[in-house]
Design a protein around this motif. Structure first.
Motif, mmCIF file in Angstrom:
data_model
loop_
_atom_site.group_PDB
_atom_site.id
_atom_site.type_symbol
_atom_site.label_atom_id
_atom_site.label_comp_id
_atom_site.label_asym_id
_atom_site.label_seq_id
_atom_site.Cartn_x
_atom_site.Cartn_y
_atom_site.Cartn_z
ATOM 1 N N ASP A 344 1.223 -1.576 0.029
ATOM 2 C CA ASP A 344 -0.146 -0.182 -0.168
ATOM 3 C C ASP A 344 0.873 1.084 -0.220
ATOM 4 N N TRP A 345 1.738 1.128 -0.849
ATOM 5 C CA TRP A 345 2.849 2.666 -0.970
ATOM 6 C C TRP A 345 2.404 3.785 -1.078
ATOM 7 N N LEU A 346 0.718 4.115 -2.260
ATOM 8 C CA LEU A 346 0.474 4.999 -2.115
ATOM 9 C C LEU A 346 -1.291 4.642 -1.963
ATOM 10 N N HIS A 347 -1.545 6.202 -1.423
ATOM 11 C CA HIS A 347 -3.324 5.698 -0.430
ATOM 12 C C HIS A 347 -3.537 7.742 -0.524
ATOM 13 N N TYR A 348 -4.562 7.531 0.178
ATOM 14 C CA TYR A 348 -5.384 9.271 0.055
ATOM 15 C C TYR A 348 -5.174 9.836 1.033
ATOM 16 N N GLY A 349 -4.734 11.725 0.840
ATOM 17 C CA GLY A 349 -4.885 12.189 1.672
ATOM 18 C C GLY A 349 -6.063 13.047 0.974
ATOM 19 N N LEU A 350 -6.395 14.390 2.007
ATOM 20 C CA LEU A 350 -7.343 15.161 1.830
ATOM 21 C C LEU A 350 -6.758 16.210 2.840
ATOM 22 N N VAL A 351 -7.075 17.843 2.328
ATOM 23 C CA VAL A 351 -6.678 18.725 2.900
ATOM 24 C C VAL A 351 -7.672 19.579 3.492
ATOM 25 N N LYS A 352 -8.468 19.540 4.978
ATOM 26 C CA LYS A 352 -9.805 20.353 4.814
ATOM 27 C C LYS A 352 -9.611 20.608 6.264
ATOM 28 N N GLY A 353 -9.998 22.693 6.120
ATOM 29 C CA GLY A 353 -10.071 22.948 7.135
ATOM 30 C C GLY A 353 -8.100 23.499 6.935
ATOM 31 N N GLY A 354 -7.531 23.665 5.977
ATOM 32 C CA GLY A 354 -6.217 24.161 6.082
ATOM 33 C C GLY A 354 -5.703 22.876 6.503
ATOM 34 N N LYS A 355 -5.820 22.091 7.481
ATOM 35 C CA LYS A 355 -4.757 20.235 7.625
ATOM 36 C C LYS A 355 -4.921 19.291 6.724
ATOM 37 N N LEU A 356 -3.740 18.714 6.747
ATOM 38 C CA LEU A 356 -3.298 17.573 6.322
ATOM 39 C C LEU A 356 -4.518 16.690 6.913
ATOM 40 N N PHE A 358 -5.527 12.255 6.719
ATOM 41 C CA PHE A 358 -5.550 10.586 6.278
ATOM 42 C C PHE A 358 -6.645 10.148 5.571
ATOM 43 N N ALA A 359 -6.869 10.275 4.332
ATOM 44 C CA ALA A 359 -8.240 9.462 3.783
ATOM 45 C C ALA A 359 -8.285 8.327 3.677
ATOM 46 N N GLY A 360 -7.472 7.327 3.585
ATOM 47 C CA GLY A 360 -6.846 5.883 3.454
ATOM 48 C C GLY A 360 -6.715 5.504 2.710
ATOM 49 N N LEU A 361 -6.756 4.139 2.625
ATOM 50 C CA LEU A 361 -6.180 3.188 1.687
ATOM 51 C C LEU A 361 -7.019 2.937 0.584
ATOM 52 N N PHE A 362 -5.858 1.860 -0.364
ATOM 53 C CA PHE A 362 -6.598 1.542 -1.776
ATOM 54 C C PHE A 362 -7.455 0.480 -1.646
ATOM 55 N N GLU A 363 -8.724 0.783 -1.886
ATOM 56 C CA GLU A 363 -10.060 -0.227 -1.607
ATOM 57 C C GLU A 363 -10.467 -0.475 -3.003
#
Length: 368
Positions: A344-356, A358-363
Motif C-alpha cells: 500500500d505504498w500509495l494512499h489517499y490524503g485530504l486537505v480540510k480546514g487547512g490541515k492534512l 489521512f483519507a484511507g488506503l486503496f479499496e
C-alpha cells in the motif's frame, strides 16, 4: 584501547565505497541519506567507509538532457558503484541506456515505466500507472460516473492519461472533457470553465504541482466559483508548501500516519540530528532514507562491491519494510522486477480546514 586503535587504523586504510548523488535536491536531504548509511555501518551491514559524491546537474527539467548524461558519466568515472537520483521523469528517461552501458545501477524516485532497464531501479514518488488506478477507484466508490480531466503537456502526460482512460473504461466511468496545461498556463480559470461546462460529476488534476504551489489552481477555481468533488495525482504532495492552496482536494499521498516505520524513522532522525527533517511532515525525507537504505542493503547482499555486484545485491532484496507509504509497504526486487515498492505504498490524503487528513488506503470496488 590499543585494539580499538588498530581497528580504527584498518578502517581508515580501506578505500571507501563511493556513492553518487545525482540532482541538486540531495543537498537538502543529505542527512537522511547519511543516516541510512551510518545505521548500516552500526548494524554491521557495511564493513567499510563510504563517500558521497555530489553531481548537481541531473539534466531536465532545470537543465538539459546532455548535462544530466554528462553528470552521470562523471559519477561513474569517479568510481561510484551506485547512483541515487535522476528523480524527475524528464531527467531519468535519457539515462536508461547510459546506466545499462556503464553497468552502474541508478535508484530513482521517478514514476514512469519508461525508466526501465537492467540497471534502472524505481521507488517512485508516485507512479503514472498506479495513481490513475487509485483515482478511478475513488471516483467509482464516491459514485461519480463522469469526470473532467486536466492533463499535463509533459513527457508523462500521455502516459498518465493512457492509464486513467484505461482504468475509467474498466470501471465504467466516462471522461466528459480533457484540457491540457503546461508550466506557463496562465488562464486556468478559462481551462476550468470549459471543464465545468462539460457537467462532469468530478474533477481530476493530473497536471503540474508547480501550478498548485503558485496558487494558480485555487485562484482559477475561485474565479469561476466552481467547487466540485476533486482528486489530484501525487502533485498533491505539494501541500507542504501551503495547505491553503489545496483546500477541498483529495490526493494521492505517501506520508501515512498509520505506518509505524515512518514514526520510528522520525524519532531516530530527531535523536541523531536534534530537529525534524526538512519538509516534515512529507513523504520525501522518508523516501530519501528508503532509497539510501536500498543501496546499503544492496551492498550487504552484493557478491562483489562493484556496479554489477550492487545491482545483483539490490535484486536480492525481499520484504524490506519501508518508511514510505502505508503500514504494509515493503521493498522487494528481482532480476526482472525493478519497481521496488510493493503493498500500500500509495494512499489517499485530504486537505480540510487547512490541515492534512489521512483519507484511507486503496479499496477495491465491486467491479474487481
Amino acid at each position: 584501547m590499543a585494539e580499538e586503535k588498530k581497528v580504527e587504523d584498518r578502517w581508515l586504510l580501506v578505500e571507501p565505497i563511493k556513492i553518487g548523488l545525482l540532482g541538486m535536491e540531495w543537498r537538502k536531504f543529505e542527512r537522511e541519506l547519511r543516516m541510512a548509511f551510518d545505521e548500516g555501518i552500526e548494524r554491521n551491514l557495511i564493513d567499510r567507509r563510504y563517500e558521497f559524491i555530489f553531481e548537481d546537474n541531473a539534466g531536465l527539467p532545470q537543465n538539459t538532457a546532455h548535462g544530466g548524461i554528462q553528470g552521470f558519466h562523471r559519477l561513474c568515472d569517479a568510481g561510484c558503484v551506485a547512483v541515487i537520483g535522476a528523480n524527475y521523469t524528464d531527467s531519468a528517461i535519457p539515462l536508461v541506456e547510459h546506466a545499462n552501458a556503464r553497468k552502474v545501477p541508478i535508484v530513482s524516485m521517478c514514476g514512469t515505466d519508461q525508466f526501465h532497464g537492467e540497471y534502472c531501479f524505481r521507488v517512485g514518488n508516485g507512479d503514472v500507472g498506479d495513481e490513475p488506478a487509485l483515482i478511478a477507484s475513488w471516483l467509482k466508490r464516491q459514485g461519480h460516473k463522469t469526470v473532467a480531466v486536466v492533463s499535463p503537456a509533459s513527457p508523462i502526460g500521455e502516459e498518465y492519461f493512457f492509464f486513467l482512460r484505461q482504468e475509467c473504461r474498466r470501471l465504467g466511468i466516462s471522461i466528459a472533457a480533457v484540457q491540457s496545461v503546461n508550466l506557463k498556463s496562465v488562464d486556468l480559470a478559462g481551462t476550468f470553465a470549459k471543464l465545468r461546462d462539460a457537467n462532469a460529476d468530478a474533477l481530476c488534476w493530473l497536471g503540474y504541482g508547480g501550478l498548485v504551489v503558485s496558487g494558480d489552481v485555487r485562484r482559477g477555481l475561485e474565479e469561476i466559483g466552481w467547487d466540485p468533488p476533486r482528486i489530484m495525482s501525487t502533485a498533491f504532495m505539494q501541500y507542504i508548501w501551503g495547505f491553503d492552496q489545496l483546500e477541498g482536494w483529495v490526493g494521492i499521498d505517501q506520508w501515512c500516519p498509520e505506518n509505524p516505520r515512518m514514526h520510528l524513522f522520525h524519532e531516530r532522525f530527531k535523536a541523531r540530528y536534534g530537529e525534524d527533517p526538512w519538509m516534515w511532515p512529507n513523504a520525501i525525507p522518508g523516501l530519501a532514507y528508503d532509497m539510501a537504505a536500498i543501496v546499503v542493503e544492496g551492498i550487504h547482499r552484493a557478491p562483489i562491491i562493484s556496479g554489477p555486484g550492487v545491482k545483483k545485491g539490490m535484486e536480492r532484496i525481499r520484504w524490506m519494510p519501508a518508511v514510505t507509504g502505508g503500514p504494509n509497504t515493503h521493498i522487494s526486487s528481482g532480476p526482472y522486477d525493478h519497481q521496488m515498492f510493493k503493498g500500500d505504498w500509495l494512499h489517499y490524503g485530504l486537505v480540510k480546514g487547512g490541515k492534512l487528513e489521512f483519507a484511507g488506503l486503496f479499496e477495491a470496488t465491486d467491479d474487481y
